[in-house]
Design a protein around this motif. Structure first.
Motif, PDB file in Angstrom:
ATOM      1  N   VAL A 280       7.583  48.181  36.517  1.00 31.10           N
ATOM      2  CA  VAL A 280       8.410  47.108  35.974  1.00 31.10           C
ATOM      3  C   VAL A 280       9.557  46.795  36.939  1.00 31.10           C
ATOM      4  O   VAL A 280      10.157  47.711  37.491  1.00 31.10           O
ATOM      5  CB  VAL A 280       8.977  47.548  34.598  1.00 31.10           C
ATOM      6  N   ARG A 281       9.825  45.526  37.153  1.00 35.20           N
ATOM      7  CA  ARG A 281      10.969  45.147  37.979  1.00 35.20           C
ATOM      8  C   ARG A 281      12.007  44.431  37.117  1.00 35.20           C
ATOM      9  O   ARG A 281      11.680  43.497  36.386  1.00 35.20           O
ATOM     10  CB  ARG A 281      10.534  44.218  39.109  1.00 35.20           C
ATOM     11  N   VAL A 282      13.260  44.889  37.199  1.00 33.43           N
ATOM     12  CA  VAL A 282      14.351  44.263  36.453  1.00 33.43           C
ATOM     13  C   VAL A 282      15.280  43.568  37.441  1.00 33.43           C
ATOM     14  O   VAL A 282      15.657  44.147  38.462  1.00 33.43           O
ATOM     15  CB  VAL A 282      15.122  45.325  35.644  1.00 33.43           C
ATOM     16  N   LEU A 283      15.601  42.324  37.164  1.00 26.14           N
ATOM     17  CA  LEU A 283      16.583  41.593  37.963  1.00 26.14           C
ATOM     18  C   LEU A 283      17.765  41.258  37.060  1.00 26.14           C
ATOM     19  O   LEU A 283      17.581  40.754  35.959  1.00 26.14           O
ATOM     20  CB  LEU A 283      15.981  40.290  38.496  1.00 26.14           C
ATOM     21  N   ILE A 284      18.973  41.552  37.518  1.00 26.04           N
ATOM     22  CA  ILE A 284      20.172  41.248  36.744  1.00 26.04           C
ATOM     23  C   ILE A 284      21.063  40.328  37.570  1.00 26.04           C
ATOM     24  O   ILE A 284      21.180  40.496  38.785  1.00 26.04           O
ATOM     25  CB  ILE A 284      20.911  42.554  36.353  1.00 26.04           C
ATOM     26  N   GLU A 285      21.648  39.345  36.919  1.00 28.85           N
ATOM     27  CA  GLU A 285      22.596  38.471  37.596  1.00 28.85           C
ATOM     28  C   GLU A 285      23.954  38.674  36.934  1.00 28.85           C
ATOM     29  O   GLU A 285      24.061  38.669  35.709  1.00 28.85           O
ATOM     30  CB  GLU A 285      22.147  37.026  37.436  1.00 28.85           C
ATOM     31  N   THR A 286      24.979  38.869  37.753  1.00 34.02           N
ATOM     32  CA  THR A 286      26.311  39.176  37.237  1.00 34.02           C
ATOM     33  C   THR A 286      27.327  38.257  37.907  1.00 34.02           C
ATOM     34  O   THR A 286      27.130  37.854  39.054  1.00 34.02           O
ATOM     35  CB  THR A 286      26.669  40.651  37.551  1.00 34.02           C
TER      36      THR A 286
END
Lengths: 494, 494
Positions: free
Chosen positions: B450-456
Motif C-alpha cells: 500500500v502506498r500512502v500520500l499525504i499533503e500538508t
C-alpha cells in the motif's frame, strides 16, 4: 501450450510459437506441441533472413527453423533502406539477395514461407521503390504471402490504406498480410484499412498483448471484420467464445483484464445513464452497437448517482423481485441515501444483491459481528505487529478467535476466515483478488470519508463488495463481511 | 476543479463541466469554477434539447443550462429516426422543432451553442435524409457547430469518413465536430478520419476515460493530429506536458496508469530486444515512431532506469548539493531501491528532500518513534472506537501520550501532534489537506503493498510526503512523520 490449444479450438489458421533459434524454451514449444493433433491451426516458427555475407545453407537461424519441424515459417527482413545501411551495415543489393535466397531455401525444404516485411510503412515512405523491390525479391524466392509490418507502430490509417493499395496493384499475384503495432493507438484501425485495401492475412495477439503499446488486438479485429464488415475470419459461431478466450489469456499471463476493453471487457456493455437504461429496456439496439452475446459478453446495468430508477428496475428483473412492493420502494430510498454518503455499487454488485435479498427475500446473513478488536504495535525501527480478535454469532453459536496478519485488514480477514471455517468449510475456497481504497473528500485530511472496494472469487465467478466510513477499518470490515456473505449465499438466491 | 484548471493550463479551448440540471454536484462545479480566471478555456455546460410537447421557455433542463451561468452549452438531440419514435415516443417533425427551438432559445440568451447530434452515424445509416434534416434544424436554430456523435461507439473509420464528407458537402457553411466512443477500439481512428473529412472540433477525454469502453482518448488524438498530421490543436510546445497530464488525471481518479498506453504509458518507449537496443543506440529513429520528449515521456532501455532519477538530479541542483559526492551517489542508489519497492516521489517532494538533507547535510529528524500502539474496538452495531498510544524521543526527552480519533490514522495524527506540541508549538499551524491510499499490486488482495500520500500545508506552502508498506498503518505513519518533520525543517534548509 495451453494458449496454443485454445487458439486452435477457436479456429485460428496459424499460431506463431516463437523463434526456435533464439532460446531453448521456444524450441521446446515446437517439440511439445507435436504431441497434439490440432483441428486446423498450422504451427509456425518465427525467425529472420540469413545474415549479410552468409549463404542460407550455413545460416544457424534458418537451419534452426528447419529443426523446429514445422510446416510454416514467418521470416522478417529489412525493407527500409535506412535500416539496411544503418542497422544491418550492408548494401541494398545484398539485402535483396538475403531475402530472396532465405525464402527460397526454406521453401525448398517444403515449408510455407511468409515474408514479414519489417518497417514496411516507414520504408515505403522513405524509399517506396526499394521497399517494393524487397517485396518482389521475397515473391521471387517463393513466399506464400508478404506481410506488411508497421514495426514502430506509428503509421496512420490513411497511410496504411494507400501503401497496401499500391502493393496490391504492383504485386497482384501474391497474397498480402498486415502486422500492426499500437504506438499511435491505431493498430486495429490500421489492420482494418489494410484488409480493405486487399490484405488477407492478419497478424495479431489476443488482447493486443505485446511489447511497448502492444500488437494489433485480435479481440477487436475479429468482431469488427466478421460481424461488421462481413469478412470470414474464425468460424462465426466461435465468436461466442471470444470473451472467454480474452479472460483466459489474461489469467494465464496473470494480468487484470481492463474493464473498459472493447467487446470483451466487463464494462463493454455496462449502462448507467438513467435515460439510456430506460430506452435499453424498451429496445436493446438503441444503446448498444451489437448484441453482447455475439462475442460471449453480457449486458450489465450499473448503479450510480446518475442512475435513476431504471437501473434498479433492471436488477429487480434479473433477480425476479417485485419492484412495486413497499419493500421495493424502500430499498430504492435506502440506496439513494447510501449513494449520497459515498457508497458506489457499480463495482459492488455483491453488496447490492445482499441488500436486495435482505429487504425482499427475508435473507439473513450467515454471521453477525458481536465484537472486534484490532491491536497494532510498533517499537523503534521494527515493523508493526497486527493482531485481530473477533467474536461472531453464527446461527445460535458464538465463536471467539484471533489471528495475525501483515496489516490490520489482512489480520481481520484471517480472523474472520478462521471463525467461519468450522461452520462453512467453503470459505477456504474464497479468494480476495482485489482491495481498493479511495479517500472520498480529499480536503478533510486524515478525517476524510473512505470507501473500500473488495473483489472476491471462488474460481467460478467474481463479485465486488463495498464499505464506507471515516474509519478505514470499519469500511474494510463492511466490504469484507459482505464478500464472505455473498460467497456463502444459498444457490437458490444466486 | 483540479482537472479543469490543468486542462486550461494545457491549452484546451472548451471544458465540458457536467450537466447542471442532473445533480447538485455538477451545478456546484459551475458555481465554483467562476472564482478562477482561466487562460483561454471556455467552460461549457452539457444538457439536452427540450422535451416533446414542451416549449424551451418552460423546459427545466434548458433553464438549468442558463442558471449555470456559462458562455457555452453543448446540447444533444436525436438524429436517428428509430430513436425519435422508439425512445422519445414522438414524431419526426416534433423532434425537428425541439432541436431548432432549443438551440435558438439558448442562443437568444447569449450562449454559444454546440449541437451534439446523438447517434448520428447510426441514424445516417438508417435514414440519411432525416439525420441531415436534424442537422439543418440545429443550423437554422443558430448552432455554432454540429458535433457528429458515435454514441454507441461501433462505427468504422471508412463509414465515419464517408458520413462526415457528406455532411460537409451538404452544410458547407457550418463548423463540424466529432464525438467518438471506443466500443470497436476505433475512437481515435474515427476522430482522425472525421478531421480529415472536415471536422474542426474534437470532443474527447484525457486517457479516454468514459463509460463502457471509454471516449476518444485525447492523449493519442493530440499527438497524432499535431505531430503527425500537422493540425493545430493545443499549443505545440504544451505537448511536452501530455504525459504529466495523463498521469495527473489517473492519480485524481485513483486509477493505475496502464503501462502500455500509446504515447504516455510507462512502456510506450521501452525497449528490450537486444537487436532493437543496439540499433536504437546508433540512431533513435530506427525503432521509435517519434521522440518521447515531444510528449513528455522518456525512453526506457534498462530495467533499472527509473523516472525518479531525473527528478533527483534536478533536486540536487535546486538544493545546491553535490551529486558526484559519495553521499550523492549513495542517495541515488537508495532512491532506486525505494522506487523499486513502490515509493513514488513525484507527489512527495517533502519526503525526497528530507532524505537528501539526512544523507548530505547531517540533518536529524526532530523526533524518533520509540513505540506506538493502536487499539480499535467495535461492539455489535456501534461505530469503531480508535485510540493511539505513542512514545516519542524528542531531543533528549521522552514523551508518552495518547489520543482518540475517528479512524486509526486520525488517532495517530492526533497523538503525534499532542506529543510534539509542547516542544514545537508550530505543529498547531500544520494542516493535513489530502490523504490518499493506493493499493499497488491488486492481485494480492488484503496482503497487497500500500502506498500512502499525504499533503500538508502551513498556510504559506504545501508539501507532499509518502509511505509504503504492506501495512496501511505503517505506510501512513511514515508519511505522517515526514509531513511533520518537513513542517519543522529549519529555515536554513528550506
Amino acid at each position: 501450450m495451453k494458449i496454443a490449444l485454445r487458439l486452435d479450438k477457436m479456429g485460428f489458421h496459424y499460431i506463431e510459437g516463437g523463434w526456435p533459434g533464439s532460446n531453448p524454451k521456444d524450441m521446446e514449444f515446437f517439440n511439445r506441441i507435436k504431441q497434439y493433433t490440432l483441428k486446423q491451426a498450422v504451427i509456425t516458427a518465427f525467425g529472420s533472413t540469413c545474415r549479410p555475407g552468409v549463404v542460407p545453407e550455413q545460416d544457424a537461424n534458418l537451419n534452426g527453423l528447419l529443426e523446429a519441424g514445422v510446416q510454416a515459417a514467418a521470416i522478417f527482413g529489412k525493407t527500409w533502406d535506412f535500416h539496411v545501411t544503418k542497422a544491418l551495415n550492408t548494401t541494398l543489393e545484398e539485402n535483396l539477395r538475403m531475402v530472396r535466397e532465405s525464402v527460397a531455401y526454406l521453401k525448398s525444404h517444403g515449408l510455407t514461407v511468409f515474408f514479414d516485411a519489417e518497417h514496411f510503412f516507414d520504408g515505403f515512405k522513405a524509399n517506396a521503390d526499394y521497399a517494393l523491390e524487397v517485396l518482389k525479391a521475397a515473391a521471387q524466392g517463393g513466399a506464400a504471402a508478404l506481410i506488411l509490418c508497421d514495426t514502430n507502430g506509428g503509421s496512420l490509417p490513411h497511410e496504411v490504406h494507400a501503401a497496401v493499395s499500391r502493393v496490391a496493384r504492383e504485386l497482384p499475384e501474391i497474397e498480402l498480410g498486415i502486422h500492426a503495432h499500437n504506438d499511435g493507438e491505431m493498430a486495429v484501425a490500421n489492420t482494418l484499412m489494410a484488409v480493405q485495401a486487399g490484405a488477407i492475412q492478419v497478424q495479431g495477439t489476443v488482447n493486443g498483448l505485446g511489447e511497448r503499446c502492444g500488437n494489433a488486438n485480435l479481440c477487436s479485429i475479429i468482431p469488427n471484420l466478421t460481424l461488421k464488415m462481413d469478412y470470414q475470419t474464425v468460424p462465426r459461431e466461435n465468436l461466442a467464445y471470444l470473451t472467454e478466450l480474452s479472460r483466459y489469456v489474461y489469467e494465464q499471463a496473470n494480468l487484470n483484464p481492463p474493464a473498459n476493453q472493447a467487446y470483451v471487457g466487463e464494462s463493454a456493455f455496462a449502462h448507467k445513464g438513467g435515460m439510456h437504461v430506460s430506452a435499453l429496456l424498451k429496445e436493446p439496439g438503441t444503446y448498444e452497437h451489437l448484441a453482447p452475446e455475439l462475442v460471449g459478453n453480457t449486458r450489465r446495468v450499473l448503479m450510480s448517482e446518475l442512475s435513476g430508477i431504471s437501473n434498479l428496475l433492471y436488477k429487480y428483473k434479473e433477480l425476479h423481485l417485485d419492484k412495486s412492493s413497499p419493500q421495493g420502494r424502500q430499498v430504492l430510498e435506502q440506496l439513494k441515501s447510501m449513494e449520497h454518503r459515498g457508497y458506489q455499487f457499480e463495482a459492488a454488485e455483491g453488496s447490492l444483491e445482499l441488500m436486495l435479498h435482505k429487504a425482499m427475500n427475508g435473507y439473513q446473513e450467515p454471521f453477525q459481528l458481536a465484537s472486534m478488536r484490532l491491536i497494532l504495535e510498533m517499537r523503534e525501527q521494527q515493523p508493526i505487529h497486527s493482531e485481530a480478535v473477533i467474536k461472531l454469532k453464527v446461527g445460535e453459536e458464538m465463536v471467539h478467535t484471533a489471528a495475525e496478519g501483515n496489516g490490520p485488514v489482512n489480520a481481520l480477514d484471517n480472523a474472520l476466515r478462521k471463525a467461519l471455517e468450522t461452520f462453512y468449510p467453503e470459505v477456504a475456497g474464497l479468494r480476495l483478488s482485489d482491495y481498493k481504497v479511495r479517500v472520498l473528500e480529499e480536503k478533510a485530511g486524515t478525517e476524510a470519508q473512505v470507501r473500500v472496494l473488495i473483489e472476491t472469487g471462488n474460481g467460478k465467478k467474481t463479485w465486488g463488495t463495498v464499505g464506507v466510513s471515516t474509519n478505514i477499518i470499519e469500511a474494510s470490515w463492511q466490504a469484507l463481511a459482505d464478500s464472505m456473505s455473498y460467497g456463502l449465499l444459498p444457490e437458490t438466491l444466486k
